[in-house]
Write an enzyme that holds these catalytic residues in place. Structure first.
Site, short mmCIF file in Angstrom:
data_model
loop_
_atom_site.label_atom_id
_atom_site.label_comp_id
_atom_site.label_asym_id
_atom_site.label_seq_id
_atom_site.Cartn_x
_atom_site.Cartn_y
_atom_site.Cartn_z
N PRO A 101 0.77 -1.14 0.04
CG PRO A 101 -0.60 -1.67 1.60
CD PRO A 101 0.56 -1.91 1.21
CB ALA A 104 0.23 2.47 3.99
CG LEU A 106 3.20 -1.59 5.08
CD1 LEU A 106 2.12 -2.05 4.46
CD2 LEU A 106 3.81 -2.50 6.13
N GLY A 107 6.87 1.30 3.35
CA GLY A 107 8.25 1.18 2.57
C GLY A 107 8.00 1.06 1.17
CB ALA A 110 12.59 2.08 0.44
CB ALA A 111 9.58 -2.00 -1.95
CG ASP A 152 11.31 2.96 5.21
OD1 ASP A 152 11.66 3.18 6.50
OD2 ASP A 152 10.25 3.40 4.67
O1 PMV Z 1 8.23 4.81 5.69
P1 PMV Z 1 7.61 4.87 7.19
O2 PMV Z 1 6.42 5.93 7.15
O3 PMV Z 1 7.56 3.58 7.86
O4 PMV Z 1 8.41 5.82 8.15
C1 PMV Z 1 9.70 5.98 8.45
C2 PMV Z 1 10.39 6.06 9.59
C3 PMV Z 1 10.60 7.45 10.15
O5 PMV Z 1 11.43 7.21 11.43
C4 PMV Z 1 9.44 8.34 10.58
C5 PMV Z 1 11.18 8.24 9.35
C6 PMV Z 1 13.11 7.91 8.84
O6 PMV Z 1 13.52 8.10 7.85
O7 PMV Z 1 13.58 7.14 9.53
#
Ligand code: PMV
Length: 316
Positions: A101, A104, A106-107, A110-111, A152
């Protein structure tokens, strides 16, 4: 040239989100039930040198050069070609699909970057090493999230549980006894950059209080790592609850997240907390000595848009 496909998992942060941006440790694990996938095929029928991008889930079908410069997919392709030293690539088609998703926690971003870097570099016969893939994904996170910690891209590139401290080499660690996490999605898209920016402004205004909150998260992550390594899963629930309370004080929870967290606890979860940037996105609950489906159903009853049950172990 044949087709090349690469995929990358989603991820969840178990402990330490936000504080990790300020140098505290955090723990994240891959979620293999959801994946981003990139497939590169020869550009048969395309003009010379053209790169055609399609991503059906976001209704994207466009030549690469027509995408805005700050488009994450364009950046992933361009950074990969630069890393390979290719200035004038032969034509190719890149198709991206994802069951992760969007926005949300869940990355998904980046994936997608990791899958693109792997598929494009493999297509040109020179698959990039994990460090290079990770660096490309981090560059894109930086462009889109301002000051990302890098957690991430790291957990997704290496697809294994990580104990992460910003700027330090990746630390894999042992999972003493596998455990089950239920992920509940509020259905509220919440860009990480906004929550991270708000925390930064709040920290700038009251650094003493926020530094204390970050330190508390760091302490929880350290304790949780020890508990996970030693297979003391029972200790993790209270750490999750405590971490959620600190994140509430940081201002990154929301009524919807709090409602799901409460519903999970009421259904017998050993602990629950928001996961990731917060405000919307996901929460997680530890299923221990209780049927995970019971928690999953309670989350759906409490308004979760989607639930995923995932096993956390060293090799998923
Ligand atoms: O991508 P998310 O929404 O899981 O969040 C990343 C985690 C944070 O610590 C909020 C931001 C970061 O860059 O580490």
């Amino acid at each position: 040239m044949p087709n090349f496909t690469a995929s990358a998992p989603g991820k969840i942060i178990l402990f330490g989100e936000h504080a990790v941006v300020y140098g505290q440790p955090a723990i994240a694990v891959p979620v293999t039930q959801v994946q981003a996938r990139a497939t590169v095929a020869p550009g048969i029928g395309l003009p010379q040198g053209e790169i055609q991008i399609s991503a059906p889930e976001i209704a994207l079908d466009s030549p690469l050069h027509a995408l805005p410069l700050d488009h994450a997919i364009k950046q992933a392709v361009d950074l990969t070609l630069t890393a390979l030293g290719i200035q004038r690539p032969t034509a190719f088609k890149l198709k991206i699909t994802s069951s992760i998703p969007l926005a949300a926690g869940l990355g998904s971003g980046a994936a997608v970057s990791v899958a693109i870097a792997r598929a494009v570099s493999a297509f040109f016969g020179r698959p990039l090493a994990d460090e290079q893939v990770n660096a490309i994904a981090y560059e894109i996170e930086k462009i889109h999230h301002g000051t990302p910690s890098g957690i991430d891209n790291t957990v997704i590139t290496y697809a294994q549980p990580v104990y992460f401290i910003k700027g330090q080499p990746i630390e894999a660690f042992e999972i003493g006894i596998p455990f089950t996490i239920v992920i509940g999605d509020t259905g509220i898209a919440s860009p990480t950059s906004i929550a991270v920016g708000d925390v930064r402004r709040a920290w700038e205004q009251d650094s003493t209080s926020y530094d204390a909150l970050f330190a508390a998260c760091g302490e929880i992550a350290r304790n949780a790592r020890t508990a996970i390594e030693q297979g003391e899963i029972g200790a993790l629930g209270p750490w999750m609850n405590e971490n959620h309370a600190v994140l509430q004080k940081m201002g990154v929870s929301s009524p919807e997240l709090d409602r799901l967290v409460e519903a999970a606890r009421a259904a017998g979860a050993a602990g629950a907390k928001l996961s990731g940037g917060g405000r919307g996105g996901n929460m997680i609950a530890l299923a221990r000595e209780v049927d995970p489906d019971r928690i999953a159903n309670a989350l759906l009853d409490a308004g979760a848009r989607n639930v995923v049950v995932t096993q956390v172990g060293n090799k998923q």
